[in-house]
Design a protein around this motif. Structure first.
Motif, PDB file in Angstrom:
ATOM      1  N   VAL A  31       0.998  -1.285  -0.099  1.00 17.70           N
ATOM      2  CA  VAL A  31       0.109  -0.124   0.021  1.00 17.70           C
ATOM      3  C   VAL A  31       0.800   1.151  -0.133  1.00 17.70           C
ATOM      4  O   VAL A  31       2.100   1.476   0.567  1.00 17.70           O
ATOM      5  CB  VAL A  31      -0.913   0.104   1.355  1.00 17.70           C
ATOM      6  CG1 VAL A  31      -1.786  -1.155   1.058  1.00 17.70           C
ATOM      7  CG2 VAL A  31      -0.120   0.191   2.362  1.00 17.70           C
ATOM      8  N   PRO A  32       0.517   2.164  -0.556  1.00 16.57           N
ATOM      9  CA  PRO A  32       1.178   3.681  -0.586  1.00 16.57           C
ATOM     10  C   PRO A  32       0.971   4.117   0.968  1.00 16.57           C
ATOM     11  O   PRO A  32       0.042   3.962   1.578  1.00 16.57           O
ATOM     12  CB  PRO A  32       0.413   4.691  -1.161  1.00 16.57           C
ATOM     13  CG  PRO A  32      -1.228   4.051  -1.350  1.00 16.57           C
ATOM     14  CD  PRO A  32      -0.732   2.390  -1.253  1.00 16.57           C
ATOM     15  N   TYR A  33       2.092   4.798   1.526  1.00 17.70           N
ATOM     16  CA  TYR A  33       2.123   5.076   2.901  1.00 17.70           C
ATOM     17  C   TYR A  33       3.025   6.443   3.086  1.00 17.70           C
ATOM     18  O   TYR A  33       4.053   6.546   2.412  1.00 17.70           O
ATOM     19  CB  TYR A  33       2.925   3.950   3.528  1.00 17.70           C
ATOM     20  CG  TYR A  33       2.705   3.607   4.876  1.00 17.70           C
ATOM     21  CD1 TYR A  33       1.474   3.727   5.612  1.00 17.70           C
ATOM     22  CD2 TYR A  33       3.949   3.551   6.052  1.00 17.70           C
ATOM     23  CE1 TYR A  33       1.306   3.699   6.857  1.00 17.70           C
ATOM     24  CE2 TYR A  33       3.684   3.573   7.424  1.00 17.70           C
ATOM     25  CZ  TYR A  33       2.563   3.375   7.844  1.00 17.70           C
ATOM     26  OH  TYR A  33       2.341   3.169   9.129  1.00 17.70           O
ATOM     27  N   THR A  43       5.847   9.553   0.052  1.00 11.40           N
ATOM     28  CA  THR A  43       5.052   8.305  -0.020  1.00 11.40           C
ATOM     29  C   THR A  43       5.966   7.027  -0.463  1.00 11.40           C
ATOM     30  O   THR A  43       6.808   7.098  -1.413  1.00 11.40           O
ATOM     31  CB  THR A  43       4.057   8.600  -1.194  1.00 11.40           C
ATOM     32  OG1 THR A  43       3.228   9.558  -0.868  1.00 11.40           O
ATOM     33  CG2 THR A  43       3.218   7.196  -1.293  1.00 11.40           C
ATOM     34  N   VAL A  44       5.893   6.046   0.236  1.00 11.23           N
ATOM     35  CA  VAL A  44       6.472   4.902   0.158  1.00 11.23           C
ATOM     36  C   VAL A  44       5.573   3.779  -0.246  1.00 11.23           C
ATOM     37  O   VAL A  44       4.383   3.843   0.438  1.00 11.23           O
ATOM     38  CB  VAL A  44       7.677   4.518   1.096  1.00 11.23           C
ATOM     39  CG1 VAL A  44       8.764   5.890   1.112  1.00 11.23           C
ATOM     40  CG2 VAL A  44       7.032   4.317   2.388  1.00 11.23           C
ATOM     41  N   TYR A  45       6.062   2.662  -0.806  1.00 14.06           N
ATOM     42  CA  TYR A  45       5.178   1.278  -0.984  1.00 14.06           C
ATOM     43  C   TYR A  45       5.598   0.347   0.136  1.00 14.06           C
ATOM     44  O   TYR A  45       6.918   0.193   0.033  1.00 14.06           O
ATOM     45  CB  TYR A  45       5.020   1.155  -2.361  1.00 14.06           C
ATOM     46  CG  TYR A  45       4.140   1.814  -3.087  1.00 14.06           C
ATOM     47  CD1 TYR A  45       2.789   1.553  -3.188  1.00 14.06           C
ATOM     48  CD2 TYR A  45       4.447   3.079  -3.753  1.00 14.06           C
ATOM     49  CE1 TYR A  45       1.821   2.377  -4.201  1.00 14.06           C
ATOM     50  CE2 TYR A  45       3.780   3.528  -4.583  1.00 14.06           C
ATOM     51  CZ  TYR A  45       2.494   3.449  -4.698  1.00 14.06           C
ATOM     52  OH  TYR A  45       1.430   4.131  -5.516  1.00 14.06           O
ATOM     53  N   VAL A  46       4.653   0.028   1.163  1.00 18.81           N
ATOM     54  CA  VAL A  46       5.131  -0.832   2.093  1.00 18.81           C
ATOM     55  C   VAL A  46       4.488  -2.009   1.996  1.00 18.81           C
ATOM     56  O   VAL A  46       3.045  -2.185   1.518  1.00 18.81           O
ATOM     57  CB  VAL A  46       5.079  -0.194   3.326  1.00 18.81           C
ATOM     58  CG1 VAL A  46       6.133   0.819   3.477  1.00 18.81           C
ATOM     59  CG2 VAL A  46       3.766   0.203   3.756  1.00 18.81           C
ATOM     60  N   PRO A  47       4.932  -3.119   2.524  1.00 20.42           N
ATOM     61  CA  PRO A  47       4.032  -4.405   2.837  1.00 20.42           C
ATOM     62  C   PRO A  47       2.824  -4.226   3.784  1.00 20.42           C
ATOM     63  O   PRO A  47       2.952  -3.611   4.757  1.00 20.42           O
ATOM     64  CB  PRO A  47       4.841  -5.512   3.160  1.00 20.42           C
ATOM     65  CG  PRO A  47       6.015  -4.758   3.723  1.00 20.42           C
ATOM     66  CD  PRO A  47       6.256  -3.497   3.155  1.00 20.42           C
ATOM     67  N   ALA A 140      -2.926  -3.926   8.916  1.00 22.41           N
ATOM     68  CA  ALA A 140      -1.781  -3.984   9.565  1.00 22.41           C
ATOM     69  C   ALA A 140      -0.766  -3.143   8.809  1.00 22.41           C
ATOM     70  O   ALA A 140      -0.393  -3.738   7.607  1.00 22.41           O
ATOM     71  CB  ALA A 140      -1.266  -5.380   9.976  1.00 22.41           C
ATOM     72  N   LEU A 141      -0.123  -2.010   9.443  1.00 26.15           N
ATOM     73  CA  LEU A 141       0.884  -1.411   8.635  1.00 26.15           C
ATOM     74  C   LEU A 141       2.133  -1.137   9.139  1.00 26.15           C
ATOM     75  O   LEU A 141       1.974  -1.213  10.517  1.00 26.15           O
ATOM     76  CB  LEU A 141       0.367   0.026   8.262  1.00 26.15           C
ATOM     77  CG  LEU A 141      -1.095   0.147   7.376  1.00 26.15           C
ATOM     78  CD1 LEU A 141      -1.678   1.573   7.332  1.00 26.15           C
ATOM     79  CD2 LEU A 141      -0.683  -0.241   6.084  1.00 26.15           C
ATOM     80  N   PRO A 142       3.172  -0.853   8.781  1.00 21.98           N
ATOM     81  CA  PRO A 142       4.689  -0.896   9.615  1.00 21.98           C
ATOM     82  C   PRO A 142       4.703   0.420  10.203  1.00 21.98           C
ATOM     83  O   PRO A 142       3.857   1.472  10.112  1.00 21.98           O
ATOM     84  CB  PRO A 142       5.485  -0.352   8.108  1.00 21.98           C
ATOM     85  CG  PRO A 142       4.880  -1.150   6.991  1.00 21.98           C
ATOM     86  CD  PRO A 142       3.453  -1.140   7.192  1.00 21.98           C
ATOM     87  N   VAL A 143       5.103  -0.001  11.400  1.00 25.98           N
ATOM     88  CA  VAL A 143       5.511   1.358  12.285  1.00 25.98           C
ATOM     89  C   VAL A 143       6.035   2.383  11.658  1.00 25.98           C
ATOM     90  O   VAL A 143       6.977   2.219  11.070  1.00 25.98           O
ATOM     91  CB  VAL A 143       6.065   0.819  13.691  1.00 25.98           C
ATOM     92  CG1 VAL A 143       6.686   1.993  14.366  1.00 25.98           C
ATOM     93  CG2 VAL A 143       5.164  -0.058  14.246  1.00 25.98           C
ATOM     94  N   LYS A 144       5.470   3.771  11.838  1.00 24.91           N
ATOM     95  CA  LYS A 144       5.890   4.714  11.251  1.00 24.91           C
ATOM     96  C   LYS A 144       7.543   5.070  11.271  1.00 24.91           C
ATOM     97  O   LYS A 144       8.131   5.060  10.093  1.00 24.91           O
ATOM     98  CB  LYS A 144       5.305   5.955  11.511  1.00 24.91           C
ATOM     99  CG  LYS A 144       3.735   6.282  10.893  1.00 24.91           C
ATOM    100  CD  LYS A 144       3.785   6.972   9.616  1.00 24.91           C
ATOM    101  CE  LYS A 144       2.288   7.133   9.047  1.00 24.91           C
ATOM    102  NZ  LYS A 144       2.382   8.026   8.093  1.00 24.91           N
TER     103      LYS A 144
END
Length: 315
Positions: A31-33, A43-47, A140-144
């Motif tokens: 997802v874009p983050y 903006t980065v794309y993360v799992p 569930a997204l990566p910790v900032k």
């Protein structure tokens, strides 16, 4: 009563949420983050893991806990196929003939299935009937603060088949290579459960079930959450890509009315949640806030919340 849980978990080399296969390549959900770097947003794309994926896992655990407590679960949900009385074909398995009054349809479904009581449903025929889920779950997204270190990387695998010259046909291959994109990150997600919505009509706000069954269903809903987090049984490809790592932090808030913990993707989520709860306390609302970050393990914080809810008479 309302329960809100913030969860952080470390997952290395996981394939918990795959979204597409192109040839021999399976892609991980990304997802874009928005992250901040050198004082600027980028903006980065993360799992990521979708809320749908986590919700499906929770409802699988709910099926088992409900059956263990002798509660009703419909045939579709027993097979972990959550059609949720979406049309006449599935609704007629619960009530036939189908009533004309939406209230009677809701009563029939809620009485027949704990999963549809807790997880909601949408009967999309005439008359349409919608029941909102009593639980909510985020992606569930990566910790900032460490999102830039989150990665997704393909891993090469091969399948082999033993074939002699007599059994080999056409272009059949004795070896096939394939790639599975694996993610690695420190994830955070939020789970909310509105205990007051269980066993109660979404149309009239009146109880559909007697008090004892409502309490037993609440217990099943809490046990399912406990089991899902304690066992780490959520997501896909667990048989060969069980994540290396585990839950690192849990923060549980129990309040009289809806309240959501600050998202665990922020490093100060526990302190900010405590400050917000203090404001509620000043307005006369009681609460419990249990945290597992150091010596305390996640199960202890979850049990503390369940004991508090039992003392409050929630189940």
């Amino acid at each position: 009563m309302f329960l809100s849980v913030g969860v952080r978990f470390e997952a290395n080399v996981e394939a918990l949420n795959m979204v597409e296969t192109a040839g021999n390549y399976s892609k991980h959900r990304r997802v874009p983050y928005l992250v901040e770097e050198d004082g600027r947003l980028k903006t980065v794309y993360v799992p990521a893991l979708s809320g749908e994926s986590l919700a499906h896992a929770y409802q699988e655990h709910l099926v088992r806990e409900a059956l263990g407590l002798g509660l009703p679960v419909c045939d579709d949900c027993r097979r972990d196929e959550f059609y949720k009385s979406m049309n006449k074909v599935h609704l007629k398995k619960k009530v036939n003939p189908i009533p004309d009054d939406p209230r009677d349809i809701e009563i029939a479904i809620v009485r027949s299935c704990v999963v549809e009581d807790v997880g909601g449903f949408l009967y999309a025929e005439k008359p349409p009937v919608r029941r909102s889920s009593a639980f909510q779950v985020s992606y569930a997204l990566p910790v900032k603060s460490v999102a830039l270190f989150a990665t997704s990387e393909p891993q090469l695998h091969a399948r082999h088949a033993q074939m002699d010259s007599s059994s080999k046909k056409g272009n059949a291959s004795e070896q096939m290579i394939y790639y599975v994109e694996t993610g690695t990150a420190l994830y955070g997600f939020t789970f909310n459960l509105d205990l007051d919505a269980i066993g109660v009509s979404a149309i009239t706000s009146e109880p559909i079930l007697d008090e004892d069954e409502i309490k037993t269903r609440r217990e099943a809903a809490l046990r399912a959450l406990f089991r899902m987090l304690s066992s780490a049984q959520f997501g896909a490809k667990l048989s060969r890509f069980f994540p290396v790592g585990g839950i690192t932090e849990v923060a549980v808030a129990v309040t009289e009315h809806p309240f959501v913990v600050t998202s665990p993707i922020y490093d100060d989520y526990i302190a900010r949640t405590e400050r917000r709860l203090k404001v509620l306390e000043g307005l006369g609302e009681n609460y419990l806030f249990a945290v597992a970050t150091g010596e305390k393990v996640p199960e202890e914080a979850l049990k503390e919340a369940m004991d508090y809810l039992r003392e409050q008479g929630a189940f």
